[in-house]
Design a protein around this motif. Structure first.
Motif, PDB file in Angstrom:
ATOM      1  N   GLU B 117      12.252 -17.281  11.196  1.00 40.46           N
ATOM      2  CA  GLU B 117      11.116 -16.417  11.555  1.00 40.46           C
ATOM      3  C   GLU B 117      11.467 -14.947  11.367  1.00 40.46           C
ATOM      4  N   ASN B 118      12.693 -14.607  11.834  1.00 39.60           N
ATOM      5  CA  ASN B 118      13.151 -13.217  11.694  1.00 39.60           C
ATOM      6  C   ASN B 118      13.243 -12.814  10.221  1.00 39.60           C
ATOM      7  N   GLN B 122      11.255  -9.896   8.448  1.00 41.40           N
ATOM      8  CA  GLN B 122      11.932  -8.812   7.703  1.00 41.40           C
ATOM      9  C   GLN B 122      11.373  -8.730   6.288  1.00 41.40           C
ATOM     10  N   SER B 123      11.224  -9.889   5.693  1.00 43.12           N
ATOM     11  CA  SER B 123      10.724  -9.924   4.327  1.00 43.12           C
ATOM     12  C   SER B 123       9.297  -9.358   4.274  1.00 43.12           C
ATOM     13  N   GLN B 124       8.496  -9.711   5.276  1.00 43.79           N
ATOM     14  CA  GLN B 124       7.125  -9.180   5.312  1.00 43.79           C
ATOM     15  C   GLN B 124       7.148  -7.663   5.491  1.00 43.79           C
ATOM     16  N   ARG B 125       8.082  -7.208   6.361  1.00 39.68           N
ATOM     17  CA  ARG B 125       8.167  -5.751   6.572  1.00 39.68           C
ATOM     18  C   ARG B 125       8.591  -5.044   5.289  1.00 39.68           C
ATOM     19  N   LEU B 130       7.245  -1.738   0.782  1.00 42.18           N
ATOM     20  CA  LEU B 130       7.106  -1.599  -0.677  1.00 42.18           C
ATOM     21  C   LEU B 130       5.660  -1.246  -1.027  1.00 42.18           C
ATOM     22  N   PHE B 131       4.730  -1.979  -0.460  1.00 37.30           N
ATOM     23  CA  PHE B 131       3.291  -1.740  -0.667  1.00 37.30           C
ATOM     24  C   PHE B 131       2.955  -0.296  -0.293  1.00 37.30           C
ATOM     25  N   GLU B 132       3.544   0.143   0.845  1.00 40.32           N
ATOM     26  CA  GLU B 132       3.260   1.495   1.314  1.00 40.32           C
ATOM     27  C   GLU B 132       3.845   2.552   0.389  1.00 40.32           C
ATOM     28  N   MET B 133       5.113   2.308  -0.060  1.00 44.60           N
ATOM     29  CA  MET B 133       5.857   3.373  -0.732  1.00 44.60           C
ATOM     30  C   MET B 133       5.668   3.425  -2.246  1.00 44.60           C
ATOM     31  N   VAL B 134       5.092   2.389  -2.842  1.00 48.35           N
ATOM     32  CA  VAL B 134       4.926   2.395  -4.309  1.00 48.35           C
ATOM     33  C   VAL B 134       4.161   3.658  -4.725  1.00 48.35           C
ATOM     34  N   PRO B 135       4.704   4.411  -5.701  1.00 53.90           N
ATOM     35  CA  PRO B 135       4.042   5.668  -6.087  1.00 53.90           C
ATOM     36  C   PRO B 135       2.824   5.448  -6.982  1.00 53.90           C
ATOM     37  N   CYS B 136       2.011   4.499  -6.633  1.00 51.42           N
ATOM     38  CA  CYS B 136       0.747   4.226  -7.331  1.00 51.42           C
ATOM     39  C   CYS B 136      -0.297   4.041  -6.247  1.00 51.42           C
ATOM     40  N   TYR B 137      -1.542   4.063  -6.647  1.00 48.23           N
ATOM     41  CA  TYR B 137      -2.605   3.851  -5.677  1.00 48.23           C
ATOM     42  C   TYR B 137      -2.933   2.361  -5.651  1.00 48.23           C
ATOM     43  N   ILE B 138      -2.674   1.714  -4.485  1.00 49.28           N
ATOM     44  CA  ILE B 138      -2.956   0.283  -4.398  1.00 49.28           C
ATOM     45  C   ILE B 138      -4.036   0.056  -3.348  1.00 49.28           C
ATOM     46  N   SER B 139      -4.995  -0.771  -3.713  1.00 47.90           N
ATOM     47  CA  SER B 139      -6.008  -1.144  -2.725  1.00 47.90           C
ATOM     48  C   SER B 139      -6.349  -2.611  -2.929  1.00 47.90           C
TER      49      SER B 139
END
Lengths: 133, 489
Positions: B117-118, B122-125, B130-139
């Motif tokens: 579970e941990n 961690q993998s989800q975090r 990664l989703f947050e920090m990618v230097p592209c606009y993702i929606s």
């Protein structure tokens, strides 16, 4: 004695007009000049040109617009027209891409590049005049 | 039989314990004794948790209360001090009358499950980061085109987008776009790549390369669409610059041909003039040569200025001296063209801060245009160009007026555009573009008033105090065409 052949030079550049009219005058042609398409039509009222040399890029209506208008007018549709241009594109496609949108319009009787080669000018004009005879 | 069950009880691979109503452990299996010691008769909360009172939410207590089985997750601490996550199940032991006399409790070690579970968390975090920090606009968008998720770059550039429609956020539109890649992906489940122009919250327009892909559920149905957009504005600007260079080369080539024609004409007139002993023709030819040499010089200066977008070198410029210098510079050319040139400045016109070279180049360009406009006009016999300077705080005003060929509205609106020339083959379309740029860089403006066959008037305003341009570059090359009469009053 035969009358000199008449050539109308249409160009917005005064130096080009001076050059071509003087050069053609020295070679036995009678010349007139116009600085744009509109005044060319006015000049043609009194000057029965045997050939028209026309620049393409001019303020107002272009030389190709003038060509289309003259070809559609019964008074001048048979007057040979030589296009004189500095545009590589027009030289390369021989005006056809432009005239393609005007179905049935006969293209120019000759196309000369700028700077004008005097020998080529005399050859083209001479050929047109002899054809007419 | 009883012996056999006792053996099973002993050897079960989990902690098994029997509790009485006082929460005292009355029996424990082998695993229990191994990890918690032989502590029969002690309270379960002490043994399992080291507490001195009953645990809150105690499953044994619940089973005694309702006679049913209960389960929960708990954390036990062995006598060796090892914390062990367990899944607890309780079952009542009833006497013949059905009364619960004891509760049997089974603790299953779920450390491995917890570890997994941990790891999953961690993998989800990591993925979320990664989703947050990618230097592209993702929606991520739902079938109603409402944005369900957006990463940081997206939020920072397009605002708090979640819950809003993509077309409102991306394009500031009130209705769906005619061509919508997200809709197309929902329709056929196929990924798409396309280019878009989108608008940021602060109104900047960005070129983006947009990759759109389906997100499917277990049944393969498209439940949402993910869009990943990369900012390619700089690449597009570079391409535009390359296109401009291509146009510049074409324009220069076109201009040079015209100048060569003029030079060839001049040379022909000089040569034939000598042959015919015609001095007037020689003079005319030589003037043509000079004129075209001057045009070549101007063209080279324009190209150099265009090629190198240099910073202004501001110094005080004496206006009267500047204006009279053009009288000297252009007098002969004007006379040759049969144009009356007057260059006057109002008394006490003083000085202003400007880049001397740039201001001279700008004025020369406009004056040469005016002279050419007179030469190109065969309708009038008398031509003039008037160049004046005066103060009208906070501006210094230069005015160049001619009675030449004039311009129609279409030409007037385009004269400051790059590569637009009304001079046919003789122009590169650079001169007035650069003049406008120079004036703008000084914080000034150029207005133009013109009528075909009547003439043209340029009104150049330059600030009397240094005030660099604040206009965005894309706005500079638009023509200001105002009613000059009302401006002056």
């Amino acid at each position: 004695m035969t009358l000199p052949k008449k050539i109308l030079v249409v160009d917005d550049d005064a130096d080009t007009v001076e050059y071509l009219t003087t050069f053609l005058g020295d070679h036995g042609y009678e010349t007139a000049a116009a600085s744009d398409s509109r005044s060319a039509l006015t000049v043609l009222q009194d000057f029965a040109a045997d050939t028209i040399l026309v620049d393409v890029l001019m303020p107002g209506r272009s030389g190709l617009d003038l060509l289309v208008q003259l070809r559609r007018d019964p008074r001048w549709q048979n007057v040979p027209i030589v296009v004189v241009t500095g545009s590589d594109k027009i030289l390369e496609d021989d005006c056809q891409s432009y005239l393609g949108s005007h179905q049935g319009i006969r293209g120019p009787d000759g196309v000369l590049g700028k700077p004008v080669d005097p020998a080529a000018l005399l050859a083209v004009v001479g050929h047109i005049m002899s054809e007419a005879e | 039989m009883s012996e056999r069950f006792e053996k099973y009880f002993e050897q079960m691979p989990c902690y098994l314990s029997v509790h009485d109503r006082d929460f005292l452990i009355t029996e424990g299996n082998q695993r229990f004794r191994e990890d918690f010691g032989d502590r029969i008769g002690e309270p379960c909360y002490e043994i399992y948790k080291g507490r001195d009172e009953i645990c809150p939410d105690c499953p044994v207590e619940k089973t005694f209360a309702d006679g049913l089985s209960h389960s929960s997750e708990q954390m036990l601490t062995t006598r060796a001090g090892v914390e062990t996550p367990v899944m607890v199940h309780t079952t009542p032991i009833q006497d013949q009358s059905g009364e619960v006399v004891a509760v049997i409790e089974m603790h299953t070690d779920i450390r491995k499950v917890k570890d997994l579970e941990n790891q999953l968390q961690q993998s989800q975090r990591r993925l979320a980061r990664l989703f947050e920090m990618v230097p592209c606009y993702i929606s991520v968008q739902g079938p109603d085109l409402v944005i369900q998720h957006a990463n940081r770059a997206f939020r920072e550039t397009f605002g708090r987008a979640v819950g809003d429609h993509c077309y409102r956020v991306y394009k500031h539109r009130q209705e769906q776009c005619l061509v919508c890649p997200a809709r197309a992906v929902f329709a056929d489940g196929k990924a798409r790549e396309h280019e878009e122009v989108v608008t940021t919250t602060d109104g900047r327009r960005l070129n983006v390369l947009c990759n759109t892909a389906p997100i499917t559920n277990a049944d393969g149905e498209v439940v949402s669409v993910i869009e990943l957009s990369t900012d390619i504005t700089q690449i597009r600007q570079l391409q535009d610059q390359l296109t401009s260079i291509g146009l510049l080369v074409g324009s220069i080539s076109h201009g040079i041909k015209g100048l060569l024609n003029g030079l060839a004409g001049g040379i022909y007139l000089v040569n034939s003039g000598f042959e015919k002993d015609d001095q007037a023709r020689v003079t005319k030819g030589w003037q043509m040569v000079q004129r075209n040499v001057n045009r070549i010089r101007s063209m080279v200066m324009d190209i150099l200025y265009y090629a190198k977008d240099r910073d202004l070198d501001i110094a005080d410029i004496d206006v009267a001296e500047l204006v009279s210098s053009f009288g000297g510079l252009l007098e002969k050319r004007a006379t040759d063209m049969d144009v009356a040139l007057s260059c006057t400045s109002a008394p006490g016109v003083g000085s202003f801060p400007g880049d001397d070279k740039a201001i001279r180049a700008m004025l020369l360009n406009i004056l040469e245009n005016s002279l050419e406009a007179c030469r190109g006009d065969s309708k009038k016999s008398d031509h003039w160009v008037k160049f004046t300077a005066r103060r009208a705080a906070p501006w210094l005003i230069f005015e160049v007026e001619d009675n030449g060929i004039g311009m129609d509205q279409e030409t007037r609106e385009k004269i400051f555009s790059l590569f637009f020339s009304s001079k046919g083959i003789a122009g590169t379309g650079l001169g007035l573009f650069i003049s406008n740029k120079i004036v703008d860089k000084h914080g000034g403006t150029i207005d133009v008033d013109s009528q075909p066959q009547r003439g043209t008037r340029f009104l150049i305003r330059l600030p009397l105090e240094a005030r660099p341009s604040t206009r965005p570059a894309e706005e500079v090359n638009t023509t200001r065409s105002l009613n000059l009469e009302s401006e002056e009053s």
